[in-house]
Design a protein around this motif. Structure first.
Motif, PDB file in Angstrom:
ATOM      1  N   TRP A   1       5.966   2.301  -3.202  1.00  0.00           N
ATOM      2  CA  TRP A   1       5.406   1.007  -3.089  1.00  0.00           C
ATOM      3  C   TRP A   1       5.781   0.123  -4.415  1.00  0.00           C
ATOM      4  O   TRP A   1       6.034   0.683  -5.635  1.00  0.00           O
ATOM      5  CB  TRP A   1       3.792   1.245  -3.261  1.00  0.00           C
ATOM      6  CG  TRP A   1       3.220   1.577  -1.934  1.00  0.00           C
ATOM      7  CD1 TRP A   1       3.110   3.124  -1.469  1.00  0.00           C
ATOM      8  CD2 TRP A   1       3.037   0.930  -0.724  1.00  0.00           C
ATOM      9  NE1 TRP A   1       2.475   3.270  -0.334  1.00  0.00           N
ATOM     10  CE2 TRP A   1       2.427   1.682   0.222  1.00  0.00           C
ATOM     11  CE3 TRP A   1       3.174  -0.423  -0.590  1.00  0.00           C
ATOM     12  CZ2 TRP A   1       1.908   1.384   1.438  1.00  0.00           C
ATOM     13  CZ3 TRP A   1       2.658  -0.898   0.617  1.00  0.00           C
ATOM     14  CH2 TRP A   1       2.223   0.109   1.604  1.00  0.00           C
TER      15      TRP A   1
ATOM     16  N   ASP B   1       2.049   5.783   5.518  1.00  0.00           N
ATOM     17  CA  ASP B   1       2.442   4.505   4.621  1.00  0.00           C
ATOM     18  C   ASP B   1       4.067   4.294   4.926  1.00  0.00           C
ATOM     19  O   ASP B   1       4.424   3.238   5.371  1.00  0.00           O
ATOM     20  CB  ASP B   1       2.267   4.562   3.219  1.00  0.00           C
ATOM     21  CG  ASP B   1       1.012   4.378   2.763  1.00  0.00           C
ATOM     22  OD1 ASP B   1      -0.011   4.045   3.576  1.00  0.00           O
ATOM     23  OD2 ASP B   1       0.616   4.844   1.535  1.00  0.00           O
TER      24      ASP B   1
ATOM     25  N   HIS C   1      -0.351   7.331   1.148  1.00  0.00           N
ATOM     26  CA  HIS C   1      -1.139   8.059   2.503  1.00  0.00           C
ATOM     27  C   HIS C   1      -0.202   8.558   3.327  1.00  0.00           C
ATOM     28  O   HIS C   1       0.787   7.768   3.575  1.00  0.00           O
ATOM     29  CB  HIS C   1      -2.215   7.023   2.904  1.00  0.00           C
ATOM     30  CG  HIS C   1      -2.991   6.044   1.813  1.00  0.00           C
ATOM     31  ND1 HIS C   1      -2.869   4.757   1.599  1.00  0.00           N
ATOM     32  CD2 HIS C   1      -3.776   6.617   0.675  1.00  0.00           C
ATOM     33  CE1 HIS C   1      -3.627   4.427   0.528  1.00  0.00           C
ATOM     34  NE2 HIS C   1      -4.206   5.727   0.103  1.00  0.00           N
TER      35      HIS C   1
ATOM     36  N   HIS D   1      -1.936   2.312  -3.475  1.00  0.00           N
ATOM     37  CA  HIS D   1      -0.604   1.896  -3.308  1.00  0.00           C
ATOM     38  C   HIS D   1       0.300   1.253  -4.552  1.00  0.00           C
ATOM     39  O   HIS D   1       1.426   1.662  -5.012  1.00  0.00           O
ATOM     40  CB  HIS D   1      -0.290   0.515  -2.041  1.00  0.00           C
ATOM     41  CG  HIS D   1      -0.955   0.843  -0.928  1.00  0.00           C
ATOM     42  ND1 HIS D   1      -0.699  -0.002   0.111  1.00  0.00           N
ATOM     43  CD2 HIS D   1      -1.131   2.382  -0.312  1.00  0.00           C
ATOM     44  CE1 HIS D   1      -1.267   0.663   1.416  1.00  0.00           C
ATOM     45  NE2 HIS D   1      -1.622   1.946   1.025  1.00  0.00           N
TER      46      HIS D   1
HETATM   47 ZN   LIG Z   1      -1.810   3.371   2.596  1.00  0.00          ZN
END
Ligand SMILES: [Zn+2]
Length: 239
Positions: A115, A19, A16, A132
């Motif tokens: 992530w 992030d 996103h 994520h």
């Molecule tokens: Zn996020």
């Protein structure tokens, strides 16, 4: 691991807009200050984010892309790319992996930041979003084996001339066992400025307190003074 001066390019793959800046903004500022060219690859437009119900939802993707570009520029990142997938829909799969492999082979980074695909039970709320974990799974599989295998996604080589590429360092956000701590105190103001650029997400009081609370445990884990601002990662070598 390559010496720091051997890392010329880093690719940041996140789910996103915001992030990267929330979780690694200080570290990224330090990297760009040292001359590393950083590229953001944002898989969704964060179209389910925000809190202002008066904003028409169809305006959200363009708004969040603009916010992300502004925040990235504050941290020294000039190359920001979006894949435009819908928030909440990311799933590991071949097509999305190919889209990430394409960017890996275009950018040819020595370092990937993404992530963790694993749950972090210490930070279940806010950080263990399904997008994520899917992003971590996708980006790591894109890094190995796909990006380095000429026979994976052969159309990328055949049609676009994209040669295989090996990424040597993998930095994971929110992994269950962090082992790398970066003191970002000196660039913390820039990180906050970048976060405020995500105005649709961060227009609320208490952002500074929230950030301090979120990263305070990292200073303790890193055996640093509790007043230091520290970002935490798990670093994996692809060798
Ligand atoms: Zn996020």
């Amino acid at each position: 691991m390559p010496a720091a001066n051997e890392v010329e390019r880093a690719l940041v793959v996140v789910a996103h807009p915001d992030d990267a800046d929330f979780w690694a903004g200080g570290t990224i500022a330090i990297w760009t200050d040292s001359g590393i060219a950083v590229t953001y690859l944002v898989l969704t437009d964060g179209d389910a984010g925000g809190f202002d119900q008066a904003v028409p939802r169809e305006r959200v993707p363009a708004m969040r892309r603009a916010e992300q570009r502004t925040a990235a520029a504050i941290l020294g990142v000039r190359d920001v790319r979006f894949l435009g997938h819908l928030e909440g829909t990311l799933q590991p799969g071949r097509q999305l992996r190919r889209e990430i492999v394409r960017v890996i082979r275009q950018v040819r980074p020595q370092r990937l930041l993404t992530w963790s695909p694993q749950w972090n039970w210490q930070r279940f709320r806010t950080s263990c979003h399904a997008d994520h974990r899917a992003t971590g799974e996708l980006a790591l599989t894109a890094a190995y084996p796909d990006a380095s295998n000429p026979f994976a996604h052969p159309e990328l080589l055949r049609d676009e001339g994209l040669q295989p590429w090996v990424i040597t360092e993998l930095w994971l956000i929110n992994g269950p066992t962090p082992d790398r701590y970066v003191d970002v105190t000196d660039v913390f103001d820039r990180k906050l400025q970048a976060l405020r650029s995500h105005a649709s997400q961060t227009q609320h009081d208490g952002l500074v307190a929230q950030m301090r609370e979120r990263i305070a445990p990292n200073a303790v884990a890193a055996n640093l003074s509790p007043d230091r601002m520290v970002e935490a990662f798990q670093v994996v070598l692809n060798s």
